[in-house]
Design an enzyme around this catalytic site. Structure first.
Site, PDB file in Angstrom:
ATOM      1  N   ASP A 151      96.331 -27.416   7.208  1.00 46.94           N
ATOM      2  CA  ASP A 151      97.132 -26.597   8.122  1.00 46.94           C
ATOM      3  C   ASP A 151      96.323 -25.372   8.540  1.00 46.94           C
ATOM      4  O   ASP A 151      95.654 -24.759   7.707  1.00 46.94           O
ATOM      5  CB  ASP A 151      98.428 -26.167   7.429  1.00 46.94           C
ATOM      6  CG  ASP A 151      99.470 -25.658   8.401  1.00 46.94           C
ATOM      7  OD1 ASP A 151      99.181 -24.678   9.118  1.00 46.94           O
ATOM      8  OD2 ASP A 151     100.566 -26.229   8.453  1.00 46.94           O
ATOM      9  N   ILE A 152      96.375 -25.018   9.809  1.00 44.71           N
ATOM     10  CA  ILE A 152      95.627 -23.850  10.283  1.00 44.71           C
ATOM     11  C   ILE A 152      96.321 -22.538   9.920  1.00 44.71           C
ATOM     12  O   ILE A 152      95.715 -21.477   9.987  1.00 44.71           O
ATOM     13  CB  ILE A 152      95.347 -23.905  11.803  1.00 44.71           C
ATOM     14  CG1 ILE A 152      96.654 -23.932  12.595  1.00 44.71           C
ATOM     15  CG2 ILE A 152      94.465 -25.089  12.153  1.00 44.71           C
ATOM     16  CD1 ILE A 152      96.469 -23.741  14.093  1.00 44.71           C
ATOM     17  N   ASN A 181     110.422 -30.627   8.223  1.00 47.25           N
ATOM     18  CA  ASN A 181     111.383 -29.877   9.030  1.00 47.25           C
ATOM     19  C   ASN A 181     111.895 -30.798  10.125  1.00 47.25           C
ATOM     20  O   ASN A 181     111.110 -31.463  10.790  1.00 47.25           O
ATOM     21  CB  ASN A 181     110.711 -28.647   9.642  1.00 47.25           C
ATOM     22  CG  ASN A 181     110.175 -27.704   8.588  1.00 47.25           C
ATOM     23  OD1 ASN A 181     110.817 -27.456   7.588  1.00 47.25           O
ATOM     24  ND2 ASN A 181     108.975 -27.199   8.806  1.00 47.25           N
ATOM     25  N   GLY A 210     113.528 -25.944  11.683  1.00 48.78           N
ATOM     26  CA  GLY A 210     112.210 -25.311  11.725  1.00 48.78           C
ATOM     27  C   GLY A 210     111.105 -26.179  12.287  1.00 48.78           C
ATOM     28  O   GLY A 210     109.935 -25.805  12.224  1.00 48.78           O
ATOM     29  N   GLN A 211     111.422 -27.339  12.851  1.00 47.64           N
ATOM     30  CA  GLN A 211     110.398 -28.217  13.411  1.00 47.64           C
ATOM     31  C   GLN A 211     109.873 -27.614  14.709  1.00 47.64           C
ATOM     32  O   GLN A 211     110.637 -27.297  15.615  1.00 47.64           O
ATOM     33  CB  GLN A 211     110.967 -29.614  13.670  1.00 47.64           C
ATOM     34  CG  GLN A 211     109.934 -30.611  14.149  1.00 47.64           C
ATOM     35  CD  GLN A 211     110.510 -32.019  14.318  1.00 47.64           C
ATOM     36  OE1 GLN A 211     111.700 -32.264  14.109  1.00 47.64           O
ATOM     37  NE2 GLN A 211     109.654 -32.945  14.690  1.00 47.64           N
ATOM     38  N   HIS A 221     106.241 -35.017  10.659  1.00 50.38           N
ATOM     39  CA  HIS A 221     105.093 -34.659   9.827  1.00 50.38           C
ATOM     40  C   HIS A 221     105.594 -34.030   8.535  1.00 50.38           C
ATOM     41  O   HIS A 221     106.733 -33.573   8.451  1.00 50.38           O
ATOM     42  CB  HIS A 221     104.131 -33.722  10.563  1.00 50.38           C
ATOM     43  CG  HIS A 221     104.751 -32.442  11.021  1.00 50.38           C
ATOM     44  ND1 HIS A 221     105.580 -32.370  12.128  1.00 50.38           N
ATOM     45  CD2 HIS A 221     104.659 -31.189  10.546  1.00 50.38           C
ATOM     46  CE1 HIS A 221     105.974 -31.116  12.304  1.00 50.38           C
ATOM     47  NE2 HIS A 221     105.438 -30.380  11.357  1.00 50.38           N
ATOM     48  N   HIS A 267     104.513 -31.372   5.379  1.00 48.41           N
ATOM     49  CA  HIS A 267     103.663 -30.323   4.818  1.00 48.41           C
ATOM     50  C   HIS A 267     103.567 -30.555   3.317  1.00 48.41           C
ATOM     51  O   HIS A 267     104.590 -30.816   2.664  1.00 48.41           O
ATOM     52  CB  HIS A 267     104.286 -28.945   5.027  1.00 48.41           C
ATOM     53  CG  HIS A 267     104.432 -28.537   6.452  1.00 48.41           C
ATOM     54  ND1 HIS A 267     103.554 -27.669   7.065  1.00 48.41           N
ATOM     55  CD2 HIS A 267     105.357 -28.863   7.384  1.00 48.41           C
ATOM     56  CE1 HIS A 267     103.941 -27.478   8.314  1.00 48.41           C
ATOM     57  NE2 HIS A 267     105.029 -28.192   8.539  1.00 48.41           N
TER      58      HIS A 267
END
Length: 112
Positions: A29-30, A85, A91-92, A98, A100
């Site tokens: 994750d960035i 999410n 919160g998507q 995907h 996390h």
């Protein structure tokens, strides 16, 4: 379709790939929220958890097995959290399902 994660999977947008197979693509994750924070994205475009079909059950099971494999490879020994999410209120922010995976810090409950 203009999907960020589809573009990442195709190599059109750079990512820090840590795993890829015929079903999923995983990358760091960035915007890390933990010392270990990566995403696992199915290559099949599915908008959200609400859009899963019975035929996707094996794919989603595979996501969790990949999470376990990568956590072990990254030296996670004291647990981790897998977050999905779903839609705006959940919160998507990218409309491609995907997951996390966060680890290597104490994760509080309830989350924000």
């Amino acid at each position: 379709m203009d999907c960020l994660f589809c573009s990442i999977i195709k190599g059109e947008v750079p990512s820090d790939c840590i795993y890829e197979d015929e079903l999923v693509y995983a990358f760091n994750d960035i915007d890390k929220q933990a010392p270990v924070h990566f995403l696992i994205v199915p290559k099949k475009h599915i908008d959200s958890t609400d859009d899963l079909e019975e035929e996707d059950a094996d794919l989603i099971g595979h996501v969790f097995l990949v999470a376990k494999k990568l956590a072990r490879e990254l030296g996670v020994t004291n647990g981790y959290r897998i977050v999905n999410n779903c839609k705006e209120d959940g919160g998507q922010t990218v409309n491609h399902i995907h997951f996390h995976v966060l680890a290597k810090r104490q994760l509080n409950w309830p989350p924000g």
